[in-house]
Write a protein that holds these residues in place. Structure first.
Motif, mmCIF file in Angstrom:
data_model
loop_
_atom_site.group_PDB
_atom_site.id
_atom_site.type_symbol
_atom_site.label_atom_id
_atom_site.label_comp_id
_atom_site.label_asym_id
_atom_site.label_seq_id
_atom_site.Cartn_x
_atom_site.Cartn_y
_atom_site.Cartn_z
ATOM 1 N N LYS A 1 0.840 -1.190 0.000
ATOM 2 C CA LYS A 1 0.000 0.000 0.000
ATOM 3 C C LYS A 1 0.879 1.245 0.000
ATOM 4 O O LYS A 1 1.988 1.233 0.522
ATOM 5 N N LYS A 2 0.358 2.291 -0.563
ATOM 6 C CA LYS A 2 1.161 3.525 -0.681
ATOM 7 C C LYS A 2 1.476 4.134 0.689
ATOM 8 O O LYS A 2 0.838 3.831 1.665
ATOM 9 N N GLY A 3 2.503 4.982 0.698
ATOM 10 C CA GLY A 3 2.777 5.753 1.905
ATOM 11 C C GLY A 3 3.880 5.182 2.773
ATOM 12 O O GLY A 3 4.192 5.725 3.816
ATOM 13 N N VAL A 4 4.486 4.072 2.345
ATOM 14 C CA VAL A 4 5.556 3.503 3.166
ATOM 15 C C VAL A 4 6.941 3.943 2.678
ATOM 16 O O VAL A 4 7.946 3.527 3.223
ATOM 17 N N GLY A 5 6.979 4.782 1.669
ATOM 18 C CA GLY A 5 8.263 5.214 1.113
ATOM 19 C C GLY A 5 8.794 4.165 0.155
ATOM 20 O O GLY A 5 8.126 3.172 -0.129
ATOM 21 N N VAL A 6 10.007 4.387 -0.338
ATOM 22 C CA VAL A 6 10.592 3.428 -1.288
ATOM 23 C C VAL A 6 11.078 2.206 -0.509
ATOM 24 O O VAL A 6 11.841 2.339 0.443
ATOM 25 N N LEU A 7 10.612 1.038 -0.920
ATOM 26 C CA LEU A 7 11.050 -0.180 -0.238
ATOM 27 C C LEU A 7 12.481 -0.527 -0.649
ATOM 28 O O LEU A 7 12.792 -0.585 -1.836
ATOM 29 N N ASN A 8 13.299 -0.777 0.357
ATOM 30 C CA ASN A 8 14.674 -1.205 0.134
ATOM 31 C C ASN A 8 14.666 -2.734 0.261
ATOM 32 O O ASN A 8 14.637 -3.271 1.364
ATOM 33 N N ILE A 9 14.651 -3.412 -0.886
ATOM 34 C CA ILE A 9 14.442 -4.867 -0.887
ATOM 35 C C ILE A 9 15.775 -5.574 -1.145
ATOM 36 O O ILE A 9 16.382 -5.413 -2.208
ATOM 37 N N ALA A 10 16.212 -6.342 -0.173
ATOM 38 C CA ALA A 10 17.523 -6.998 -0.265
ATOM 39 C C ALA A 10 17.408 -8.261 -1.120
ATOM 40 O O ALA A 10 16.661 -9.186 -0.784
ATOM 41 N N HIS A 11 18.142 -8.297 -2.207
ATOM 42 C CA HIS A 11 18.079 -9.402 -3.158
ATOM 43 C C HIS A 11 18.783 -10.648 -2.606
ATOM 44 O O HIS A 11 19.982 -10.608 -2.314
ATOM 45 N N ARG A 12 18.033 -11.728 -2.461
ATOM 46 C CA ARG A 12 18.522 -12.983 -1.857
ATOM 47 C C ARG A 12 19.117 -12.717 -0.466
ATOM 48 O O ARG A 12 20.102 -13.337 -0.071
ATOM 49 N N GLY A 13 18.532 -11.765 0.244
ATOM 50 C CA GLY A 13 19.153 -11.251 1.471
ATOM 51 C C GLY A 13 20.154 -10.218 1.008
ATOM 52 O O GLY A 13 20.176 -9.867 -0.166
ATOM 53 N N ALA A 14 20.970 -9.700 1.902
ATOM 54 C CA ALA A 14 21.981 -8.723 1.454
ATOM 55 C C ALA A 14 23.122 -9.513 0.833
ATOM 56 O O ALA A 14 24.164 -9.733 1.425
ATOM 57 N N ARG A 15 22.900 -9.909 -0.389
ATOM 58 C CA ARG A 15 23.728 -10.908 -1.060
ATOM 59 C C ARG A 15 25.202 -10.511 -1.253
ATOM 60 O O ARG A 15 26.073 -11.383 -1.378
ATOM 61 N N ASP B 1 21.423 -6.119 -4.481
ATOM 62 C CA ASP B 1 22.386 -6.929 -3.737
ATOM 63 C C ASP B 1 23.072 -6.079 -2.660
ATOM 64 O O ASP B 1 23.724 -6.601 -1.770
ATOM 65 N N PHE B 2 22.948 -4.747 -2.818
ATOM 66 C CA PHE B 2 23.643 -3.793 -1.942
ATOM 67 C C PHE B 2 22.625 -2.860 -1.259
ATOM 68 O O PHE B 2 22.509 -1.689 -1.637
ATOM 69 N N PRO B 3 21.915 -3.345 -0.250
ATOM 70 C CA PRO B 3 20.911 -2.493 0.403
ATOM 71 C C PRO B 3 21.528 -1.230 1.023
ATOM 72 O O PRO B 3 20.831 -0.227 1.189
ATOM 73 N N ASN B 4 22.829 -1.279 1.357
ATOM 74 C CA ASN B 4 23.487 -0.084 1.893
ATOM 75 C C ASN B 4 23.450 1.053 0.883
ATOM 76 O O ASN B 4 23.211 2.213 1.225
ATOM 77 N N ARG B 5 23.639 0.725 -0.410
ATOM 78 C CA ARG B 5 23.631 1.763 -1.453
ATOM 79 C C ARG B 5 22.219 2.308 -1.643
ATOM 80 O O ARG B 5 22.026 3.504 -1.830
ATOM 81 N N VAL B 6 21.236 1.421 -1.596
ATOM 82 C CA VAL B 6 19.835 1.876 -1.734
ATOM 83 C C VAL B 6 19.506 2.815 -0.581
ATOM 84 O O VAL B 6 18.924 3.887 -0.773
ATOM 85 N N LYS B 7 19.920 2.444 0.615
ATOM 86 C CA LYS B 7 19.636 3.289 1.784
ATOM 87 C C LYS B 7 20.293 4.655 1.640
ATOM 88 O O LYS B 7 19.686 5.688 1.916
ATOM 89 N N GLU B 8 21.546 4.645 1.179
ATOM 90 C CA GLU B 8 22.250 5.933 1.022
ATOM 91 C C GLU B 8 21.495 6.845 0.062
ATOM 92 O O GLU B 8 21.355 8.037 0.298
ATOM 93 N N VAL B 9 20.992 6.262 -1.034
ATOM 94 C CA VAL B 9 20.271 7.069 -2.017
ATOM 95 C C VAL B 9 18.943 7.564 -1.424
ATOM 96 O O VAL B 9 18.601 8.747 -1.537
ATOM 97 N N ILE B 10 18.221 6.664 -0.774
ATOM 98 C CA ILE B 10 16.931 7.077 -0.191
ATOM 99 C C ILE B 10 17.174 8.201 0.832
ATOM 100 O O ILE B 10 16.431 9.188 0.866
ATOM 101 N N ASP B 11 18.240 8.087 1.605
ATOM 102 C CA ASP B 11 18.546 9.118 2.607
ATOM 103 C C ASP B 11 18.836 10.465 1.943
ATOM 104 O O ASP B 11 18.497 11.504 2.498
#
Ligand code: G3P
Ligand code: MG
Length: 305
Positions: free
Chosen positions: A9-23, A291-301
């Motif tokens: 559902k909308k309103g949760v912001g961009v989901l940071n989805i870790a591919h195969r876990g933080a692969r 594969d790099f949730p840290n990079r997604v987080k940095e961008v979202i931040d």
């Protein structure tokens, strides 16, 4: 307004989805990779699910066990190393962690593609010496889907379950996954996707409340109508980038924009390049599978600050 099922559902912001876990930072599709995803800021992790020979739901990406386990050492002289030719007891004997440490010790260009852009700083910061010892200990196992979902409950995370091909047993795979998700009362925490859209139709026959993601690496004609016809909740197109592609094509971004405009969540895989992730977030995607949730987080931040 289009009605979309939880957890999209909308309103949760961009989901940071870790591919195969933080692969990039732990052996893929194992509990330690899911734990790492939590630490790196993912709200959801993606996993690949298959059936064992005796019908257990297990988490493993490849059809065969050779790349990510020591199967050939533990079970020499077997005719097949496919997951579905092993019982769950046999699968539990495998070491699913040491291969990752062997990869990490190689020069970047000799590693598997997804690990080639891992920087020395990232490796130092996110794969500690203690973690390396654990990964190389022989104690990292292929998890069952049940263990994985129990972890997700404890960690308060959502899970994107990707159904993998299961020759001759496709219907069992869908039915078993739905049964487990319902039994654990996790419908609102789960998003099920597959390249095999027949499986998604079957899933919808069995359950009306679990969110569906239409996974594809190709362009789909009349996309909005197609998503509608599957009673889907999200579009999961291939983005690009393992560091070797020059960025998302304009064509792709336009396609995502049109789909988003029509009210569909779009979760793009597998994006590891920060500039691509920036473009996707600017375009308004609902989630980035990386594969790099840290990079997604940095961008979202960057977008929040
Ligand atoms: O679900 C996104 C992505 O995982 C699909 O490709 O091959 O990594 O399972 P694959
Ligand atoms: Mg997958």
């Amino acid at each position: 307004m289009r009605s979309i099922r939880l957890p999209l559902k909308k309103g949760v912001g961009v989901l940071n989805i870790a591919h195969r876990g933080a692969r990039a930072f732990a052996p893929e599709n194992t509990l330690v990779a899911f734990e790492k995803a939590k630490c790196l800021g993912s709200q959801m992790f993606e996993i690949d699910v298959r059936l064992s020979k005796d019908g257990a739901l297990v988490v493993h990406h490849d059809e065969t066990l050779s790349r990510c386990t020591d199967v050939q050492t533990k079970f020499p002289r077997r005719d097949s190393y496919d997951v579905w030719d092993f019982t769950v007891d046999e699968l539990m004997q495998l070491d699913a962690g040491s291969w990752y440490i062997k990869q990490l010790m190689l020069p970047s260009l000799q590693r598997q593609a997804f690990l080639q852009t891992l920087t020395e700083e990232e490796a130092r910061e996110f794969v500690t010496i203690q973690a390396r010892d654990v990964f190389a200990s022989g104690n990292i196992k292929i998890p069952t889907l049940k263990q994985t979902l129990e972890f997700a409950v404890a960690a308060d995370m959502m899970v994107n379950i990707e159904l993998k091909p299961q020759p001759g047993k496709q219907e069992d795979l869908v039915a078993e996954v739905v049964k487990l998700v319902e039994w654990m009362r996790m419908e609102h925490k789960i998003l099920i996707s597959s390249f095999d859209h027949h499986l998604l139709r079957e899933l919808r026959q069995l359950n009306k409340t679990i969110a569906i993601g239409v996974l594809t690496s190709q362009s789909i004609m009349n996309l909005n109508e197609y998503l509608e016809s599957l009673d889907a909740d999200a579009y999961h197109p291939a983005g690009y980038s393992d560091g070797d592609v020059k960025g998302l094509q304009k064509l792709k971004l336009n396609e995502f924009a049109v789909t988003l405009e029509a009210g569909w969540p779009v979760n793009v895989w597998t994006c590891n390049n920060k500039e691509d992730i920036r473009q996707l977030v600017t375009c308004g995607v609902s989630g980035v599978i990386s594969d790099f949730p840290n990079r997604v987080k940095e961008v979202i931040d960057e977008f929040i600050s």
